[in-house]
Write a protein that holds these residues in place. Structure first.
Motif, PDB file in Angstrom:
ATOM      1  N   MET A  21      63.987  37.548 136.363  1.00  0.00           N
ATOM      2  CA  MET A  21      64.531  37.144 137.658  1.00  0.00           C
ATOM      3  C   MET A  21      66.043  37.321 137.673  1.00  0.00           C
ATOM      4  SD  MET A  21      62.420  33.678 138.584  1.00  0.00           S
ATOM      5  CE  MET A  21      63.036  32.811 137.141  1.00  0.00           C
TER       6      MET A  21
ATOM      7  N   GLY B 181      64.397  34.936 141.876  1.00  0.00           N
ATOM      8  CA  GLY B 181      63.034  34.481 142.035  1.00  0.00           C
ATOM      9  C   GLY B 181      62.620  34.144 143.451  1.00  0.00           C
ATOM     10  N   GLN B 182      63.408  34.549 144.449  1.00  0.00           N
ATOM     11  CA  GLN B 182      63.126  34.240 145.848  1.00  0.00           C
ATOM     12  C   GLN B 182      62.935  35.529 146.647  1.00  0.00           C
ATOM     13  OE1 GLN B 182      63.187  30.725 147.044  1.00  0.00           O
ATOM     14  NE2 GLN B 182      62.984  30.570 144.819  1.00  0.00           N
TER      15      GLN B 182
ATOM     16  N   GLN C 199      54.594  38.192 143.824  1.00  0.00           N
ATOM     17  CA  GLN C 199      55.904  37.558 143.756  1.00  0.00           C
ATOM     18  C   GLN C 199      55.817  36.197 143.087  1.00  0.00           C
ATOM     19  OE1 GLN C 199      57.348  34.773 145.542  1.00  0.00           O
ATOM     20  NE2 GLN C 199      59.305  35.158 144.499  1.00  0.00           N
ATOM     21  N   ARG C 200      54.794  35.444 143.429  1.00  0.00           N
ATOM     22  CA  ARG C 200      54.638  34.122 142.836  1.00  0.00           C
ATOM     23  C   ARG C 200      54.249  34.212 141.363  1.00  0.00           C
ATOM     24  NH1 ARG C 200      51.319  31.178 147.815  1.00  0.00           N
ATOM     25  NH2 ARG C 200      53.115  30.923 149.216  1.00  0.00           N
TER      26      ARG C 200
ATOM     27  N   HIS D 150      57.309  35.894 139.555  1.00  0.00           N
ATOM     28  CA  HIS D 150      58.606  35.273 139.875  1.00  0.00           C
ATOM     29  C   HIS D 150      59.651  36.336 140.201  1.00  0.00           C
ATOM     30  CE1 HIS D 150      56.889  31.516 138.473  1.00  0.00           C
ATOM     31  NE2 HIS D 150      56.560  32.097 137.338  1.00  0.00           N
TER      32      HIS D 150
ATOM     33  N   SER E 214      62.370  38.580 142.248  1.00  0.00           N
ATOM     34  CA  SER E 214      63.375  38.525 143.310  1.00  0.00           C
ATOM     35  C   SER E 214      63.080  39.705 144.230  1.00  0.00           C
ATOM     36  CB  SER E 214      64.788  38.639 142.730  1.00  0.00           C
ATOM     37  OG  SER E 214      65.012  37.658 141.747  1.00  0.00           O
TER      38      SER E 214
END
Length: 328
Positions: A1, A33-34, A187-188, A191, A193
């Motif tokens: 991340m 991580g978003q 993505q989850r 993790h 970005s």
């Protein structure tokens, strides 16, 4: 991340009178991580910003930083940013098998041919495809399957950040939801970005932690997805939301014809953007509709955006947007 940050990034094309500033002094952060959803209509500069991030377009000024370090794109080195393009067919070599396309992106330092075959099988499974698809050519796959391969190829490069540029717009509506579910699950699980780009706010809100709204090369609003969706500050964001209705929201019914005429106006020529607020020729609460708002004609609202909620590039976001009833 890793954190990706655009620091006053500007991208221009052409010279002299024909110069086009496609991206203008953009400040935007993709937190580690978003997922940041970047939304705006065609021609707003979204894809140009993405191409600048991965080194496909040169920036005129500013910096693009990964964890605070300016990005350097050098041949032969691992690319910390990987991009998934809009058209999965044109982004894959039709003369290469799916397996070869994915294997080509696996870093050579990761191991030999056997390891790459194993990695290809793992990545295909990760995106919901059988390992035997490695022997297939892109032309034998459906659009949704090709986009899954493109995602697997991007992941093969072991990136720090994924940039997804309109990855569902070329797919059938029936397939879009499946691909969006895959993106959200990956993505989850990993993790990641991610900078997720779309002209469709309904798509962006489904996968994003933060939402940034872009208009004529500038970010006009940015904030946590829930806040932007439930309490939009910029009139352009409100229009995008109205164009993507959802349960629990209200849309304008029988609006004033003058307001609707402004809202339906075409975007300005990006070669010659309007002075002051770039949205004012289309703004339903701007100087063409409401008196006493000459500041919109001459003063750039982005200069004070950091002081407003959601960093909104609108002089009247804090007051007028809450008090003016556009349905009257």
């Amino acid at each position: 991340m890793s954190e990706l940050r655009f620091d006053q990034v500007t991208v221009r094309f052409g010279t002299g009178r024909n110069v086009l500033t496609a991206v203008d002094d953009v400040e935007l952060t993709v937190p580690s991580g978003q997922v940041v959803g970047l939304v705006g209509e065609s021609g707003s500069g979204k894809s140009t910003l993405a191409r600048a991030a991965v080194g496909l377009t040169e920036q005129a000024s500013g910096q693009i930083l990964l964890d605070g370090v300016p990005l350097r794109h050098s041949a032969g080195q691992r690319r910390p940013l990987q991009m998934v393009f809009q058209d999965p067919y044109s982004s894959l070599d039709p003369r290469m098998t799916v397996g070869d396309s994915i294997a080509e992106a696996v870093p050579r330092s990761a191991g030999g041919a056997k390891h790459r075959r194993q990695e290809v099988a793992r990545l295909l499974g990760l995106v919901g495809l059988d390992a035997d698809r490695a022997a297939a050519y892109p032309g034998a796959l459906s659009g949704g399957q090709r986009q899954r391969v493109a995602i697997a190829r991007a992941l093969a490069g072991q990136p720090d950040v994924i940039i997804a540029d309109e990855i569902t717009s070329a797919l059938d509506v029936s397939i879009q939801g499946t691909v969006l579910n895959l993106v959200r699950e990956l993505q989850r699980e990993l993790h990641l970005s991610m900078l997720f780009i779309s002209h469709n706010l309904a798509v962006v809100r489904y996968v994003s932690d933060f939402i940034a709204v872009m208009y004529l090369g500038r970010i006009v609003e940015v904030g946590p997805a829930r806040d932007v969706l439930t309490d939009p500050q910029h009139p352009y964001t409100k229009e995008l939301l109205a164009a993507a209705p959802q349960r629990g929201t209200t849309s304008l019914s029988e609006p004033d014809p003058a307001l609707q005429a402004v809202a339906d106006a075409e975007p300005a020529d990006p070669h010659h953007p309007p002075a002051g607020c770039r949205f004012h020729p289309r703004c339903p609460i701007g100087p063409l509709v409401l008196p006493g708002r000459e500041d919109c004609l001459t003063i750039d609202p982005t200069t004070e955006a950091s002081r407003r909620r959601h960093r909104t590039a609108c002089h009247h976001a804090a007051g007028a947007l809450q008090t003016v009833d556009l349905s009257q």
